[in-house]
Write an enzyme that holds these catalytic residues in place. Structure first.
Site, short mmCIF file in Angstrom:
data_model
loop_
_atom_site.label_atom_id
_atom_site.label_comp_id
_atom_site.label_asym_id
_atom_site.label_seq_id
_atom_site.Cartn_x
_atom_site.Cartn_y
_atom_site.Cartn_z
N GLY A 11 0.79 -1.23 0.00
CA GLY A 11 0.00 0.00 0.00
C GLY A 11 0.82 1.28 0.00
N SER A 12 2.08 1.20 -0.45
CA SER A 12 2.88 2.45 -0.43
C SER A 12 2.32 3.46 -1.42
CB SER A 12 4.37 2.17 -0.66
OG SER A 12 4.59 1.70 -1.97
N ASN A 13 1.79 3.00 -2.55
CA ASN A 13 1.17 3.95 -3.49
C ASN A 13 -0.08 4.57 -2.88
OD1 ASN A 13 2.34 4.20 -6.36
ND2 ASN A 13 2.62 2.04 -5.87
N LEU A 84 -4.78 -7.14 -7.05
CA LEU A 84 -4.43 -8.26 -7.93
C LEU A 84 -5.61 -9.02 -8.56
CD1 LEU A 84 -1.38 -9.75 -5.99
CD2 LEU A 84 -1.44 -8.11 -7.88
N ILE A 87 -11.33 -7.10 -12.04
CA ILE A 87 -12.52 -6.31 -11.67
C ILE A 87 -13.72 -6.84 -12.46
CG2 ILE A 87 -13.55 -3.98 -11.73
CD1 ILE A 87 -11.35 -4.31 -9.61
N HIS A 103 0.28 -0.13 -13.64
CA HIS A 103 1.00 -1.37 -13.92
C HIS A 103 2.50 -1.04 -13.96
CE1 HIS A 103 1.42 -5.45 -15.34
NE2 HIS A 103 2.35 -5.01 -16.16
N GLU A 173 6.24 5.70 -9.93
CA GLU A 173 4.84 5.63 -9.47
C GLU A 173 4.54 6.75 -8.48
OE1 GLU A 173 4.02 0.91 -10.01
OE2 GLU A 173 4.60 1.57 -8.04
#
Ligand code: GRF
Length: 197
Positions: A11-13, A84, A87, A103, A173
């Site tokens: 969850g760093s993004n 991951l 959807i 991505h 990112e």
């Protein structure tokens, strides 16, 4: 603007995005959704004061539970940041062009089922590519195939390992993902305002 972040990993993004928008009180993150109970994202969410909710892949695929959670929180934009699972169409239909993914490579290369996280960087290094990067794209029913919104590149040198490449890509990112989201939601808001005139 209420944004839901979906994440399956560290969850760093997600954290970087939430911090980026912390100065804007018109952009909220009412909930983080995850399919992994023990993912690092929950710890970060707690620290950021954002509720995080877990669902199973069966729930996502076979029920409207996730869609209902999104409706409950009045979500109008969805960001996949290291999520991951595929959807399902009930979400894609409810949020046309309002779901985006990041991505960690230059799509259409190194995308598709099984191409995620370190597997991507391992493949890029194994093929002696000289460039990699990030792709931000709309989400459709197929893994990594929605229309591309933005790409940024980095060099891959002969001394790069999957780990060093992963950190170069993460830097890209952190630098670009929040800004691309900001541009998209601001354009989207304009459309709503225009429509209301
Ligand atoms: C990122 O590299 C992203 O591109 C990929 O998964 C990774 C998530 O990292 N889809 P983090 O959980 O945000 O640290």
């Amino acid at each position: 603007m209420n944004i839901a972040i979906f994440a399956s990993g560290s969850g760093s993004n997600a954290e970087n995005i939430i911090q980026y928008f912390s100065g804007r009180n018109d952009v909220r993150f009412p909930v983080i959704l995850s399919n992994k109970e023990n993912a690092g994202i929950h710890e970060r969410a707690k620290r950021l004061g954002v509720p995080s909710i877990c669902f199973t892949s069966k729930e996502l695929k076979e029920t409207d539970n996730v869609l209902n959670m999104l409706k409950e929180h009045q979500i109008n934009f969805i960001v996949l940041a290291g999520f991951l699972l595929k959807i399902p169409t009930n979400l894609i239909d409810a949020y046309p062009n309002k779901i985006i993914n990041i991505h960690p490579a230059l799509l259409p290369k190194y995308g598709g089922k099984g191409m995620y996280g370190d597997f991507v960087h391992q493949a890029v290094v194994a093929n002696s590519e000289t460039k990699s990067g990030i792709t931000i794209h709309y989400v459709n029913e197929n893994y990594d195939e929605g229309n591309i919104i933005f790409q940024a590149k980095c060099e891959v040198t002969s001394t790069d390992t999957p780990e060093t490449l992963a950190s170069k890509v993460h830097e890209l990112e952190y630098q670009h993902f929040p800004q691309v989201i900001e541009k998209l939601i601001d354009d989207f808001r304009f459309t709503i305002l225009d429509f209301q005139k």
